[in-house]
Write a protein that holds these residues in place. Sequence first.
Motif, PDB file in Angstrom:
ATOM      1  N   PHE A  34       0.844  -1.185   0.000  1.00  0.00           N
ATOM      2  CA  PHE A  34       0.000   0.000   0.000  1.00  0.00           C
ATOM      3  C   PHE A  34       0.881   1.236   0.000  1.00  0.00           C
ATOM      4  O   PHE A  34       1.552   1.537   0.969  1.00  0.00           O
ATOM      5  N   TYR A  35       0.880   1.905  -1.117  1.00  0.00           N
ATOM      6  CA  TYR A  35       1.711   3.087  -1.270  1.00  0.00           C
ATOM      7  C   TYR A  35       1.198   4.252  -0.433  1.00  0.00           C
ATOM      8  O   TYR A  35       0.015   4.539  -0.411  1.00  0.00           O
ATOM      9  N   THR A  36       2.106   4.882   0.291  1.00  0.00           N
ATOM     10  CA  THR A  36       1.732   6.120   0.980  1.00  0.00           C
ATOM     11  C   THR A  36       2.696   7.223   0.589  1.00  0.00           C
ATOM     12  O   THR A  36       3.879   6.973   0.406  1.00  0.00           O
ATOM     13  N   PRO A  37       2.194   8.433   0.467  1.00  0.00           N
ATOM     14  CA  PRO A  37       3.095   9.537   0.129  1.00  0.00           C
ATOM     15  C   PRO A  37       3.930   9.908   1.347  1.00  0.00           C
ATOM     16  O   PRO A  37       3.750   9.353   2.421  1.00  0.00           O
ATOM     17  N   LYS A  39       2.721   9.841  -6.698  1.00  0.00           N
ATOM     18  CA  LYS A  39       2.602   8.885  -7.808  1.00  0.00           C
ATOM     19  C   LYS A  39       1.314   9.132  -8.560  1.00  0.00           C
ATOM     20  O   LYS A  39       0.424   9.839  -8.073  1.00  0.00           O
ATOM     21  N   TRP A  40       1.174   8.461  -9.680  1.00  0.00           N
ATOM     22  CA  TRP A  40      -0.118   8.313 -10.347  1.00  0.00           C
ATOM     23  C   TRP A  40      -0.777   9.621 -10.772  1.00  0.00           C
ATOM     24  O   TRP A  40      -1.998   9.699 -10.829  1.00  0.00           O
ATOM     25  N   ARG A  87      -1.021  12.324  -9.152  1.00  0.00           N
ATOM     26  CA  ARG A  87      -1.793  12.859  -8.017  1.00  0.00           C
ATOM     27  C   ARG A  87      -1.941  14.380  -8.113  1.00  0.00           C
ATOM     28  O   ARG A  87      -0.982  15.104  -8.356  1.00  0.00           O
TER      29      ARG A  87
END
Lengths: 354, 354
Positions: A208-211, A245-246, A248
């Motif tokens: 689970f990616y977190t910033p 990422k992504w 955002r």
Amino acid sequence: MKNILLLWAVLCLSISCQQTNKSQSKSSQKQTTADSVQQKPNAPFGIVIHGGAGYITKESLSDSLEKAYHEKLSEAISKGNEILKNGGSAVEAVQRTINIMEDSPLFNAGKGAVLTHEEQPELDASIMDGKTLNAGGVSGVSTIKNPINLAYEVMENSAHVLLSGKGAEVFAKTRNLTLVDPSYFITPKQLQNVRRIKKEQENKQSNFYTPDLNGSKFGTVGCVALDKNGNLAAGTSTGGMTNKKWGRIGDSPIIGAGTYANNATCAVSGTGWGEFYIRGVVAYDISALMEYKGLSLEEAVKKVIYEKQPQLGGEGGIIAIDHLGNIAMEFNTPGMFRASYLNDELNIKMYKKE
Amino acid sequence: MKNILLLWAVLCLSISCQQTNKSQSKSSQKQTTADSVQQKPNAPFGIVIHGGAGYITKESLSDSLEKAYHEKLSEAISKGNEILKNGGSAVEAVQRTINIMEDSPLFNAGKGAVLTHEEQPELDASIMDGKTLNAGGVSGVSTIKNPINLAYEVMENSAHVLLSGKGAEVFAKTRNLTLVDPSYFITPKQLQNVRRIKKEQENKQSNFYTPDLNGSKFGTVGCVALDKNGNLAAGTSTGGMTNKKWGRIGDSPIIGAGTYANNATCAVSGTGWGEFYIRGVVAYDISALMEYKGLSLEEAVKKVIYEKQPQLGGEGGIIAIDHLGNIAMEFNTPGMFRASYLNDELNIKMYKKE
């Protein structure tokens, strides 16, 4: 006699009600902290800036770094103050003040902005004119030296409010803007930061990616101004969150979330955990609390920063100025780089208790 | 005796005040148009949808096309109503109802969405859960069959609220979503539309680009729902404006602008000229007018659609449902595809006077 008594009772109750309202109204305008200042009557203009909120403490800043921030905040706000003093517009003051902070590697905006997971800059900015309610924003650009200037071009010279990514850069080429290679924005400090955070993420072995939730996570620059014509403007510019990422998008390019200005109420720029600022529609909420609920600028900003955002889980800060020239600079983090210029008085602060 | 009289007078005044408040509250909820319905007491759930606002008139729709819209609106809202009736969540009802409209080429969302200047789909969507104030949005995606489902994944399974472009599609691959080639979305009708508009633009020989300001410019689909647990949700999905350029982002993916839900007030989805909806922070403004100013749902929606948006220059429509199950479907354009399902009663409309 009964009638007279009745009339008297009703009259007393009525006067008592009016007095309660008056005292509520008075208390709502009084100055309760050093960071919220009630403007003197007839003061013609004012400007407030922030350079990000976060874990900014006396202990975490070296003397030389503190001096560098102090000087750059002073240089930036003095530029805006000069424009306002000479009768320039709030929009111009906001833009030129933010340009100075964008050009400095000290802040998370323009040069020195935080980097994405791919170690690239993806810059966001927005600006709003409180006179016309016109606004412009850009997200995910990496070749425009001053993203706030592109946001201004979107506002003034496009049919749109928000442009993004490569498309926004195609539009930028039709305007007279300084273009740079993405490498211009990348500083050794931010490259080191994003690599450290990526390593920490890997070690967590989490899918689970977190910033980035540590350090200078709420770096952003912003400016709000009231000009001599009674016009308000607000602007915000940022690199977003380290290791994002992504594609955002945070609150900074979004009108109503990170930036809002309306001559009828106030001008607001936020620097916080963008996701919570979007969900709380923070910048517009302050305006709505003033317009619909009759709160003072200070009360509205405090309600959002110390009640509503913490309830939601959000952290950060807000700077704001209202149409009377009252200002607020509030934050629920240990510190916020901030400055105000009112009535020829410059005020620069960084920590919670100053 | 004097004291008793005084007490009695104060009591009378107090009761009279309370009654005034009650009657104001009642009158604010009364039904004044066929498109704003006061829910019966204890009604446990309800759902409202729109399929876009614009120049929709009896004359502009063939009988067969009118029938097709009628059937698809009925199918979509019946799906959501069934979910709510069986105790499903408002969020699920919103998502599944929108999926049916996204899959239909009749609406400007998913398959059949309008195309960009480059003749490509760039889809936007957002969803908000009124219980948690959690939210998710995506902008500029072209390989996700149902963009509202990606918005849901952003809300539930990312640390973010808004993801954009290619980055959002990288995130999409980590979730269990149906991916398609961009050509899936392109219909002959929309290809013809964008080519016609591009030609019109060329003939104007204007350097100033304007998006499509004719025809079905405000095509968007949206849904708001109240479930049996008293939870509200709102969702919006769109292809944006025909012939859009430069990575333009409209109001649909933006929380507070095109979509907002809060159990304390209401759930809102908009379908209008996105730029004006962003500048007016339309969806959240309706919630703020209810929460801070005490307006009923109907009063708040009407104030925004018939007063505030026209003053700003904006056009479009709004659907909304409040925590009591009162609904509003208002628009300042000739027509809006819309339907409501309340108390086992299905209501489908398209034109202004129906």
